[in-house]
Design a protein around this motif. Structure first.
Motif, PDB file in Angstrom:
ATOM      1  N   SER A  21      40.418  56.252  17.787  1.00  0.00           N
ATOM      2  CA  SER A  21      39.304  56.558  16.879  1.00  0.00           C
ATOM      3  C   SER A  21      38.230  57.381  17.586  1.00  0.00           C
ATOM      4  CB  SER A  21      38.709  55.249  16.348  1.00  0.00           C
ATOM      5  OG  SER A  21      37.629  55.505  15.489  1.00  0.00           O
ATOM      6  N   ILE A  22      37.900  56.995  18.806  1.00  0.00           N
ATOM      7  CA  ILE A  22      36.868  57.717  19.560  1.00  0.00           C
ATOM      8  C   ILE A  22      37.346  59.129  19.894  1.00  0.00           C
ATOM      9  CG2 ILE A  22      35.641  57.799  21.769  1.00  0.00           C
ATOM     10  CD1 ILE A  22      35.521  54.752  21.691  1.00  0.00           C
ATOM     11  N   ALA A  23      38.602  59.243  20.324  1.00  0.00           N
ATOM     12  CA  ALA A  23      39.149  60.561  20.704  1.00  0.00           C
ATOM     13  C   ALA A  23      39.106  61.529  19.529  1.00  0.00           C
ATOM     14  CB  ALA A  23      40.577  60.405  21.215  1.00  0.00           C
ATOM     15  N   ILE A  24      39.538  61.067  18.352  1.00  0.00           N
ATOM     16  CA  ILE A  24      39.537  61.930  17.168  1.00  0.00           C
ATOM     17  C   ILE A  24      38.101  62.271  16.767  1.00  0.00           C
ATOM     18  CG2 ILE A  24      40.218  62.137  14.745  1.00  0.00           C
ATOM     19  CD1 ILE A  24      42.537  60.242  15.344  1.00  0.00           C
ATOM     20  N   GLY A  25      37.207  61.270  16.845  1.00  0.00           N
ATOM     21  CA  GLY A  25      35.807  61.495  16.511  1.00  0.00           C
ATOM     22  C   GLY A  25      35.123  62.492  17.429  1.00  0.00           C
ATOM     23  N   LEU A  26      35.605  62.604  18.669  1.00  0.00           N
ATOM     24  CA  LEU A  26      35.027  63.542  19.630  1.00  0.00           C
ATOM     25  C   LEU A  26      35.632  64.940  19.508  1.00  0.00           C
ATOM     26  CD1 LEU A  26      34.828  61.247  22.796  1.00  0.00           C
ATOM     27  CD2 LEU A  26      32.898  62.151  21.482  1.00  0.00           C
ATOM     28  N   GLY A  27      36.556  65.107  18.548  1.00  0.00           N
ATOM     29  CA  GLY A  27      37.133  66.430  18.315  1.00  0.00           C
ATOM     30  C   GLY A  27      38.492  66.652  18.949  1.00  0.00           C
ATOM     31  N   TYR A  28      39.112  65.570  19.434  1.00  0.00           N
ATOM     32  CA  TYR A  28      40.444  65.681  20.016  1.00  0.00           C
ATOM     33  C   TYR A  28      41.474  65.266  18.968  1.00  0.00           C
ATOM     34  CZ  TYR A  28      37.499  65.719  24.191  1.00  0.00           C
ATOM     35  OH  TYR A  28      36.535  66.012  25.111  1.00  0.00           O
ATOM     36  N   ASP A  29      42.724  65.050  19.373  1.00  0.00           N
ATOM     37  CA  ASP A  29      43.745  64.625  18.411  1.00  0.00           C
ATOM     38  C   ASP A  29      44.268  63.235  18.796  1.00  0.00           C
ATOM     39  OD1 ASP A  29      45.476  64.930  20.527  1.00  0.00           O
ATOM     40  OD2 ASP A  29      46.651  66.551  19.659  1.00  0.00           O
ATOM     41  N   PRO A  30      45.135  62.629  17.937  1.00  0.00           N
ATOM     42  CA  PRO A  30      45.622  61.274  18.223  1.00  0.00           C
ATOM     43  C   PRO A  30      46.373  61.154  19.545  1.00  0.00           C
ATOM     44  CG  PRO A  30      46.064  61.854  15.938  1.00  0.00           C
ATOM     45  CD  PRO A  30      45.570  63.096  16.605  1.00  0.00           C
ATOM     46  N   ILE A  31      47.047  62.211  19.983  1.00  0.00           N
ATOM     47  CA  ILE A  31      47.789  62.146  21.248  1.00  0.00           C
ATOM     48  C   ILE A  31      46.842  61.888  22.410  1.00  0.00           C
ATOM     49  CG2 ILE A  31      49.031  63.584  22.932  1.00  0.00           C
ATOM     50  CD1 ILE A  31      50.720  64.668  20.717  1.00  0.00           C
ATOM     51  N   VAL A  32      45.646  62.475  22.361  1.00  0.00           N
ATOM     52  CA  VAL A  32      44.662  62.236  23.418  1.00  0.00           C
ATOM     53  C   VAL A  32      44.268  60.763  23.439  1.00  0.00           C
ATOM     54  CG1 VAL A  32      42.339  62.772  24.244  1.00  0.00           C
ATOM     55  CG2 VAL A  32      43.794  64.598  23.351  1.00  0.00           C
ATOM     56  N   GLY A  33      44.022  60.190  22.251  1.00  0.00           N
ATOM     57  CA  GLY A  33      43.657  58.775  22.175  1.00  0.00           C
ATOM     58  C   GLY A  33      44.754  57.869  22.687  1.00  0.00           C
ATOM     59  N   VAL A  34      45.992  58.137  22.235  1.00  0.00           N
ATOM     60  CA  VAL A  34      47.131  57.343  22.696  1.00  0.00           C
ATOM     61  C   VAL A  34      47.314  57.520  24.213  1.00  0.00           C
ATOM     62  CG1 VAL A  34      49.633  57.045  22.568  1.00  0.00           C
ATOM     63  CG2 VAL A  34      48.319  57.401  20.472  1.00  0.00           C
ATOM     64  N   GLY A  35      47.158  58.752  24.678  1.00  0.00           N
ATOM     65  CA  GLY A  35      47.329  59.037  26.103  1.00  0.00           C
ATOM     66  C   GLY A  35      46.317  58.309  26.961  1.00  0.00           C
ATOM     67  N   ILE A  36      45.042  58.344  26.545  1.00  0.00           N
ATOM     68  CA  ILE A  36      43.995  57.657  27.304  1.00  0.00           C
ATOM     69  C   ILE A  36      44.337  56.178  27.458  1.00  0.00           C
ATOM     70  CG2 ILE A  36      41.607  56.828  27.118  1.00  0.00           C
ATOM     71  CD1 ILE A  36      41.809  59.653  28.200  1.00  0.00           C
ATOM     72  N   ALA A  37      44.831  55.570  26.388  1.00  0.00           N
ATOM     73  CA  ALA A  37      45.131  54.135  26.413  1.00  0.00           C
ATOM     74  C   ALA A  37      46.448  53.834  27.125  1.00  0.00           C
ATOM     75  CB  ALA A  37      45.166  53.592  24.981  1.00  0.00           C
ATOM     76  N   ILE A  38      47.529  54.422  26.650  1.00  0.00           N
ATOM     77  CA  ILE A  38      48.847  54.003  27.119  1.00  0.00           C
ATOM     78  C   ILE A  38      49.187  54.626  28.473  1.00  0.00           C
ATOM     79  CG2 ILE A  38      50.429  55.725  26.128  1.00  0.00           C
ATOM     80  CD1 ILE A  38      50.768  51.929  25.731  1.00  0.00           C
ATOM     81  N   VAL A  39      48.825  55.898  28.684  1.00  0.00           N
ATOM     82  CA  VAL A  39      49.070  56.520  29.993  1.00  0.00           C
ATOM     83  C   VAL A  39      48.149  55.893  31.037  1.00  0.00           C
ATOM     84  CG1 VAL A  39      49.072  58.672  31.319  1.00  0.00           C
ATOM     85  CG2 VAL A  39      49.859  58.673  28.950  1.00  0.00           C
ATOM     86  N   GLY A  40      46.923  55.569  30.623  1.00  0.00           N
ATOM     87  CA  GLY A  40      46.020  54.876  31.541  1.00  0.00           C
ATOM     88  C   GLY A  40      46.612  53.566  32.015  1.00  0.00           C
ATOM     89  N   ALA A  41      47.070  52.738  31.074  1.00  0.00           N
ATOM     90  CA  ALA A  41      47.626  51.428  31.422  1.00  0.00           C
ATOM     91  C   ALA A  41      48.904  51.561  32.246  1.00  0.00           C
ATOM     92  CB  ALA A  41      47.886  50.621  30.156  1.00  0.00           C
ATOM     93  N   ILE A  42      49.804  52.467  31.847  1.00  0.00           N
ATOM     94  CA  ILE A  42      51.099  52.589  32.520  1.00  0.00           C
ATOM     95  C   ILE A  42      50.966  53.253  33.889  1.00  0.00           C
ATOM     96  CG2 ILE A  42      53.386  53.663  32.404  1.00  0.00           C
ATOM     97  CD1 ILE A  42      53.386  53.147  29.412  1.00  0.00           C
ATOM     98  N   SER A  43      50.059  54.222  34.025  1.00  0.00           N
ATOM     99  CA  SER A  43      49.868  54.850  35.339  1.00  0.00           C
ATOM    100  C   SER A  43      49.328  53.830  36.337  1.00  0.00           C
ATOM    101  CB  SER A  43      48.931  56.053  35.232  1.00  0.00           C
ATOM    102  OG  SER A  43      47.614  55.657  34.871  1.00  0.00           O
ATOM    103  N   GLY A  44      48.425  52.965  35.862  1.00  0.00           N
ATOM    104  CA  GLY A  44      47.933  51.894  36.727  1.00  0.00           C
ATOM    105  C   GLY A  44      49.035  50.901  37.058  1.00  0.00           C
ATOM    106  N   PHE A  45      49.826  50.555  36.050  1.00  0.00           N
ATOM    107  CA  PHE A  45      50.949  49.630  36.204  1.00  0.00           C
ATOM    108  C   PHE A  45      51.966  50.172  37.211  1.00  0.00           C
ATOM    109  CE2 PHE A  45      55.081  47.939  34.968  1.00  0.00           C
ATOM    110  CZ  PHE A  45      54.821  46.611  34.646  1.00  0.00           C
ATOM    111  N   THR A  46      52.200  51.489  37.168  1.00  0.00           N
ATOM    112  CA  THR A  46      53.223  52.124  38.002  1.00  0.00           C
ATOM    113  C   THR A  46      52.926  52.010  39.488  1.00  0.00           C
ATOM    114  OG1 THR A  46      53.759  53.691  36.240  1.00  0.00           O
ATOM    115  CG2 THR A  46      54.386  54.331  38.469  1.00  0.00           C
ATOM    116  N   CYS A  47      51.653  52.085  39.849  1.00  0.00           N
ATOM    117  CA  CYS A  47      51.303  52.061  41.275  1.00  0.00           C
ATOM    118  C   CYS A  47      50.327  50.932  41.582  1.00  0.00           C
ATOM    119  CB  CYS A  47      50.705  53.403  41.687  1.00  0.00           C
ATOM    120  SG  CYS A  47      49.281  53.865  40.692  1.00  0.00           S
ATOM    121  N   GLY A  48      50.310  49.911  40.710  1.00  0.00           N
ATOM    122  CA  GLY A  48      49.346  48.831  40.831  1.00  0.00           C
ATOM    123  C   GLY A  48      49.401  48.099  42.166  1.00  0.00           C
TER     124      GLY A  48
END
Length: 470
Positions: free
Chosen positions: A154-181
């Motif tokens: 919701s925030i990503a789209i509201g800031l003028g980005y698209d849903p992929i950016v929102g999904v990426g911030i959340a899921i890539v953030g969590a998985i990138s941390g998980f990968t090298c945690g």
């Protein structure tokens, strides 16, 4: 006399294949593979209080390929296996809808955006990304990101980005941390226990990895985000209408933030903190996460004075928005149900791990990474896969003179990277459902990043071997 013009039929726009349909086709392919891959099984034994495989016990067993009826049975069976996540998703959807109706989340976010400014939207994305990365890296919480995913979108789209950016911030953030945690209990913790290593030993190199890998992923997302904001037509999901998911800060800037809003948000934050503590110390799971959102929803409904019927109807409306995502998760779990029913999962592990025995140490270490990545496409569970694979990989590592710590590192990378692109990871599919991002579009976005991460992982494997990481 006018010239007659030949009219050509308008070219029909090709839509990406629906995610549920795509996953069902994968079920069909998996079913066909059960007629090709022989059935096999490892014997399970207890080691350090955990049920693991005996690496020398593999044997072929009588083939049991699935029937055409099983292809369709895989859908409800997969839903049954994913029941905990599905129920949790429905309850989270209901609770979030009540929070949205109360205005607490929207007004609170509007205040933050007003203070930071929409022109500095990247700062908000960076902040959100590292919240997810820290949860994934130190707690192993990919699933723990679920409540925040709709907010990030919701925030990503509201800031003028698209849903992929929102999904990426959340899921890539969590998985990138998980990968090298540094302290990921589900990959590092379980693997080191099976290997007989000290819990979270070798943390120094993993901290270096954690400093680099999420930052690299964030830079990739921000580069795409800047391109989309500059020219929305370059969005991979330009044909997907997600306008109703957008957060409009101007709509809520003038509204007062009351004590009731504060109580609702504090209840939400307190509930999530309780879940994190409960998951670490008391073994809490998806049912507990769903319960927290029932409580938060009831508090929001009461303070908003919706009444019993209004609260219930709003909750059900929110739960209804999650049905599509829940179907996606259920069908995805049907793929592994097919392979398990036909007893071919152990055979896949055996086939993929056998070639590693005759390779040089450096090649074997990188080979372990690739083998784990391939196996992860069939068994996304980090801890569950460790109990199956590590007892097989560790003896191979010893034969070719690879330190057990290096083998654990290879497992960690192999397990994490393919989580970004596997159609069997329920949380990924749930996030895509939240953002209405077709799986095919997500693959187009994420596969280049996966390629970059594989190169980085191989570089770290070479470094680990060179320094005698142990």
């Amino acid at each position: 006399m006018g010239i007659m013009r030949k009219e050509y039929p308008m070219k029909k726009e090709k839509k990406p294949l629906n995610s549920v349909a795509l996953l069902f086709f994968i079920i069909v392919i998996a079913a066909l593979l059960t007629y090709i891959i022989p059935a096999g099984s490892y014997t399970r034994v207890e080691l350090n209080g955990k049920n693991v495989v005996d690496p020398d016990s593999f044997q072929y067993i009588e083939a049991e390929p699935v029937t055409p009826f099983d292809v369709f049975l895989a859908v409800p069976s997969g839903m049954a296996n994913a029941a905990g996540m599905i129920i949790s998703a429905l309850l989270i959807g209901g609770g979030l809808e009540l929070i949205q109706v109360s205005g607490a989340m929207n007004i609170g976010i509007a205040r933050v955006i007003k203070k930071v400014g929409t022109t500095k939207g990247n700062l908000i994305l960076v902040f959100l990304f590292y919240i997810f990365a820290l949860m994934g890296g130190f707690l192993g919480f990919i699933e723990g990101s679920i409540p925040f995913i709709p907010i990030a979108i919701s925030i990503a789209i509201g800031l003028g980005y698209d849903p992929i950016v929102g999904v990426g911030i959340a899921i890539v953030g969590a998985i990138s941390g998980f990968t090298c945690g540094p302290t990921n209990p589900f990959t590092v913790g379980v693997s080191q226990t099976v290997a007989g290593l000290g819990m979270y030993s070798g943390i120094g190199l993993r901290i270096v990895m954690f400093a680099l890998v999420p930052a690299l992923c964030l830079a990739y997302i921000l580069r795409y985000a800047a391109k989309v904001k500059k020219n929305p037509e370059k969005s991979l999901v330009a044909d997907v209408d997600a306008s109703d998911l957008a957060f409009n800060a101007e709509e809520f800037e003038s509204l007062p933030f009351t004590w009731k809003h504060a109580v609702i948000l504090l209840t939400l934050i307190g509930g999530i903190m309780a879940y994190v503590y409960g998951a670490v110390n008391w073994g809490w799971g998806f049912s507990h996460l769903g319960t927290i959102f029932i409580i938060v929803g009831v508090v929001a409904g009461a303070l908003t004075k919706l009444g019993v019927n209004g609260t219930t109807e709003t909750f059900l409306k929110g739960a209804g928005t999650m049905v599509g995502a829940c179907f996606i998760m259920g069908v995805a779990y049907g793929i592994s149900w097919i392979l398990t029913k036909a007893n071919v999962l152990d055979t896949i592990v055996y086939y993929l791990s056998s070639p590693l025995k005759g390779l040089p140490p450096m090649v074997s270490a990188i080979g372990i990474l690739f083998v784990i990545g391939l196996i992860n496409l069939f068994i996304p569970s980090g801890s569950g896969k460790a109990l199956i694979v590590m007892p097989i990989v560790l003896p191979i590592a010893q034969i070719v003179h690879i330190e057990s710590q290096v083998a654990v590192l290879a497992y960690q990378f192999g397990d994490g990277i393919t989580n970004l692109c596997t159609p069997l990871l329920g949380v990924l599919l749930l996030a895509l459902g939240f953002g209405r991002v077709p799986f095919s579009k997500w693959e187009k976005f994420i596969l280049p990043l996966c390629g970059i991460l594989v190169v980085v992982a191989c570089a770290f494997m070479v470094i680990a071997m060179a320094i005698g990481y142990c």
